[in-house]
Enzyme design. Structure first.
Site, PDB file in Angstrom:
ATOM      1  N   CYS A  10      27.172  -4.729 -37.550  1.00  0.00           N
ATOM      2  CA  CYS A  10      27.361  -3.786 -36.480  1.00  0.00           C
ATOM      3  C   CYS A  10      26.446  -4.618 -35.427  1.00  0.00           C
ATOM      4  CB  CYS A  10      26.793  -2.498 -36.612  1.00  0.00           C
ATOM      5  SG  CYS A  10      27.628  -1.576 -38.095  1.00  0.00           S
ATOM      6  N   ALA A  11      26.911  -5.712 -34.723  1.00  0.00           N
ATOM      7  CA  ALA A  11      26.118  -6.796 -34.241  1.00  0.00           C
ATOM      8  C   ALA A  11      25.694  -6.662 -32.707  1.00  0.00           C
ATOM      9  CB  ALA A  11      26.746  -7.964 -34.362  1.00  0.00           C
TER      10      ALA A  11
ATOM     11  N   PRO B 270      24.503  -5.548 -29.046  1.00  0.00           N
ATOM     12  CA  PRO B 270      24.858  -6.887 -28.372  1.00  0.00           C
ATOM     13  C   PRO B 270      24.254  -8.192 -28.854  1.00  0.00           C
ATOM     14  CG  PRO B 270      22.864  -5.702 -27.269  1.00  0.00           C
ATOM     15  CD  PRO B 270      23.242  -4.770 -28.545  1.00  0.00           C
ATOM     16  N   GLY B 271      23.642  -7.910 -30.019  1.00  0.00           N
ATOM     17  CA  GLY B 271      23.375  -9.225 -30.992  1.00  0.00           C
ATOM     18  C   GLY B 271      21.944  -9.519 -31.179  1.00  0.00           C
ATOM     19  N   GLY B 272      21.029  -8.601 -30.893  1.00  0.00           N
ATOM     20  CA  GLY B 272      19.797  -8.694 -31.070  1.00  0.00           C
ATOM     21  C   GLY B 272      19.262  -9.395 -32.604  1.00  0.00           C
ATOM     22  N   LYS B 273      19.875  -8.482 -33.537  1.00  0.00           N
ATOM     23  CA  LYS B 273      19.510  -8.953 -34.841  1.00  0.00           C
ATOM     24  C   LYS B 273      19.959 -10.301 -35.421  1.00  0.00           C
ATOM     25  CE  LYS B 273      18.063  -4.664 -35.087  1.00  0.00           C
ATOM     26  NZ  LYS B 273      18.468  -4.220 -34.120  1.00  0.00           N
TER      27      LYS B 273
ATOM     28  N   CYS C  60      17.979   3.124 -35.081  1.00  0.00           N
ATOM     29  CA  CYS C  60      16.915   3.344 -33.993  1.00  0.00           C
ATOM     30  C   CYS C  60      16.848   4.892 -33.946  1.00  0.00           C
ATOM     31  CB  CYS C  60      17.281   2.678 -32.949  1.00  0.00           C
ATOM     32  SG  CYS C  60      18.585   2.937 -32.032  1.00  0.00           S
TER      33      CYS C  60
END
Ligand SMILES: C[S@@+](CC[C@H](N)C(=O)[O-])C[C@H]1O[C@@H](n2cnc3c(N)ncnc32)[C@H](O)[C@@H]1O
Length: 656
Positions: free
Chosen positions: A255-256, A258-261, A387
């Site tokens: 579940c990426a 906007p890509g932070g992880k 979160c």
């Protein structure tokens, strides 16, 4: 200035009517209005301030309005809130200006021409009573949290700490930059930012993280455009670090967007390996791609994927799977102040969605295996993250997952920062304790296998009574190595009559959910004695190494025997006096069973054992990791006798 209030009114209105996120709508409105930075800052302050204090403002306004607030036009109510917020919270805005501006907005936007008069009357009343207003009835009103949410926080943290959390929810969140260490060192990135006029301070506990101030729009910074950093809360990066991404790994971020992880993992992996960043929404791919491109992280590829639906070619393929699932977001109230007003009912369905994603993507994690020398290659990691601070979306989802998937286990981790309990494998970060987003994550390791014993029937993939050929075929099909790395198979008249397995840190052996090799031996014996008589190889059944449960056809064996009563025996005392480490060895090997057998009656008859009392009264099963520390009170009792160092206190010297 009027323009700023107008933008704030429209943003608040959109938020109330369309459920549009405050920051998204506001950003667009500010961009479209072309206002200067001072007005933009005021519009933002007003918008956030009203959302952060909505319940409190309504509490005061309702005492002053002759009409119930729910009967007012929605925009009129927002005009009142805007005015009240300025009167009660903004020292630099004169009360008279706050009233007039709201009256003007009501005149312009209300359908009912008498609304402006009402706004004028109510706000003037507020100005008059400003110094003698009643105190808010409770913390939920004081910090404008819906009652159900305040109750949740109080239940979890107690009244005082819940209040601190709700206060922190209304504070300004810091802007945290994570340095792209592949492009610049942290010192160099900080210097570049300072040259661009940005305030920079190193994060107190997270390496390569900088707290920024006075950034203005980030996009205008050359250092941002060149990809020297990206914005991410420390808790989110911490979660990725806990999962342990390493160069060369194969990672799936399920579940990426906007890509932070994915960015955090790619930087930790030094851009070596592969990261497949997936999201269910096709339009979000571009967000991830743009971020990865700006940061120069070409190990990241994107794909549109529903985390709930199985993709066969992914099965067992990934070293690390990140499931940063959709959630209620109630940990990021600081950043999205309106998120607290979401209706609670639709949120109740989220754990089901989270469980469905977790169940599916767990299958993509590589299982543990043995190399050709018989050494364990640990399985991959599944990182679950949200979160939110609601237990039902966090710990409860993880525990239920573990109940359904005994082939996963929580794994402790080490991370920088002031955190306790990381050895449990689950961590919650709190805004009021850690100055982070409210964030939860769990690190789950896939084991080689989890096998159930089925008394009188079989063990794992094997059935008592199988022919030798059938058992061998099962071994081949499953790629099982020979004993002692895998099952012991013993036959009578060509039929499987006894099946055994050694305790192994990468394998779980279960009987109706009870872990037979990781639960205290006494508790295992107690549990099984409830279902069967007990015979064992010692007259004192607390000191046996072999336990046989005839009615179940189950035998348990431990390599050593440990019981606190042994501490008083001379031979045991000599053992410990010779080498203090012996005590820990005896305990860790004596507290847990090392071999589990399921067998037929005729086999058992060959090994007559002493009939034992079943002295165990059961009680709660004590699950403890193998090789756990020696309880300090036990050590304190025995240490002086043998001239050993007394323990350092709870959790003291584990070697003793
Ligand atoms: C909490 S956000 C992820 C944040 C992201 N990991 C990061 O660190 O920037 C959750 C994401 O899950 C996506 N999502 C929701 N349902 C999904 C599903 N069934 N499969 C895959 N992605 C999903 C949403 O579009 C959203 O982008």
């Amino acid at each position: 200035m009027g323009n700023a209030r107008e933008v704030a009114l429209l943003a608040l209105s959109a938020c109330a009517r369309q459920g549009a996120w405050s920051d998204g709508f506001l950003k667009r409105a500010l961009r479209d209005s072309g206002m200067d930075s001072r007005d933009a800052a005021l519009a933002t302050r007003l918008c956030f301030g009203v959302l952060q204090n909505r319940i409190l403002l309504d509490f005061y306004l309702s005492g002053l309005s002759r009409l119930p607030l729910r009967k007012l036009e929605e925009r009129v109510l927002e005009c009142l809130r805007l005015g009240a917020y300025q009167i009660l919270f903004l020292d630099r805005v004169p009360d008279r200006a706050a009233v007039n501006e709201s009256v003007n907005l009501a005149r312009k936007y209300a359908k009912n021409p008498r609304s402006a008069g009402l706004v004028n009357g109510v706000l003037r009343g507020l100005v008059r009573q400003k110094e003698s207003l009643p105190p808010p009835p409770d913390a939920a009103v004081q910090y404008s949290h819906p009652q159900w949410l305040a109750d949740e926080f109080v239940r979890r943290l107690g009244r005082e700490e819940a209040q601190a959390l709700m206060a922190a929810d209304n504070a300004q969140p810091p802007t945290m930059a994570q340095v792209n260490t592949g492009k610049a060192s942290t010192a160099a990135a900080a210097e570049r930012l300072r040259d661009e006029g940005v305030g920079v301070a190193p994060h107190p506990w997270l390496p390569d993280c900088l707290e920024l101030s006075d950034t203005g729009s980030l996009e205008r910074l050359e250092s941002f455009r060149q990809g020297l950093f990206y914005i991410q809360d420390p808790a989110a990066r911490l979660a990725v670090l806990a999962a342990g991404p390493e160069p060369g790994m194969k990672v799936l971020d399920a579940c990426a967007a906007p890509g932070g992880k994915s960015f955090a993992a790619a930087i930790a992996m030094k851009n070596h390996g592969s990261i497949l960043a997936c999201d269910i929404h096709p339009h979000k791919q571009a967000l991830i791609q743009a971020g990865a491109e700006r940061l120069g992280l070409d190990c990241i590829q994107t794909q549109v994927l529903d985390g709930k639906c199985c993709k066969e070619e992914f099965l067992d393929k990934f070293d690390l799977v990140i499931a940063d699932v959709p959630c209620s977001g109630l940990g990021i109230i600081r950043k999205k102040p309106d998120i607290r007003y979401k209706a609670p009912e639709p949120l109740e369905n989220l754990p089901k969605v989270q469980a469905a994603i977790l169940d599916n993507v767990a299958r993509y994690v590589r299982p543990g295996s043995l190399d050709r020398h018989g050494c364990i290659c640990p399985g991959g990691v599944l990182l679950y993250a949200t979160c939110t601070l609601l237990e039902r979306e966090n710990e409860d989802v993880v525990r239920a997952f573990l109940d359904r998937h005994p082939n996963f286990t929580l794994e402790g981790f080490q991370v920088p920062g002031p955190f306790e309990g990381t050895d449990t494998g689950m961590l919650t970060c709190w805004p009021h304790r850690h100055n982070t987003d409210g964030f939860f994550f769990a690190k789950l390791r896939r084991l080689r296998a989890a096998y159930e014993i089925r008394p009188r029937e079989g063990f794992g993939p094997f059935r008592l009574g199988m022919t030798e050929e059938e058992a061998e075929e099962t071994c081949r099909r499953l790629g099982l190595p020979q004993a002692p790395q895998s099952f012991y198979l013993e036959y009578r008249d060509g039929r499987l009559s006894r099946i055994g397995l050694n305790a192994d840190e990468d394998i779980r052996i279960l009987y109706r959910g009870l872990e037979l090799t990781r639960t205290h031996a006494e508790d295992v014996v107690a549990a099984l004695s409830r279902e069967s008589g007990l015979v064992c190889d010692c007259v004192d059944s607390e000191l046996a190494d072999t336990y046989d449960f005839p009615e179940l056809g189950v035998e348990l064996w431990r390599e050593r025997v440990y019981h606190p009563k042994l501490l008083d025996r001379p031979e045991f005392q000599q053992l410990i006096a010779a080498l203090p480490e012996n005590l820990a060895y005896e305990q860790s090997h004596g507290w847990y069973f090392a071999q589990i057998w399921v067998q037929t009656d005729d086999f058992r008859a060959e090994f007559p054992l002493e009939p034992g009392r079943a002295p165990y009264d059961g009680g709660p099963w004590r699950s403890a990791p193998p090789h756990g520390p020696v309880p300090p009170e036990q050590m304190a009792r025995v240490a002086p006798k043998y001239g050993l160092e007394p323990p350092a206190g709870p959790g003291g010297d584990e070697r003793a």
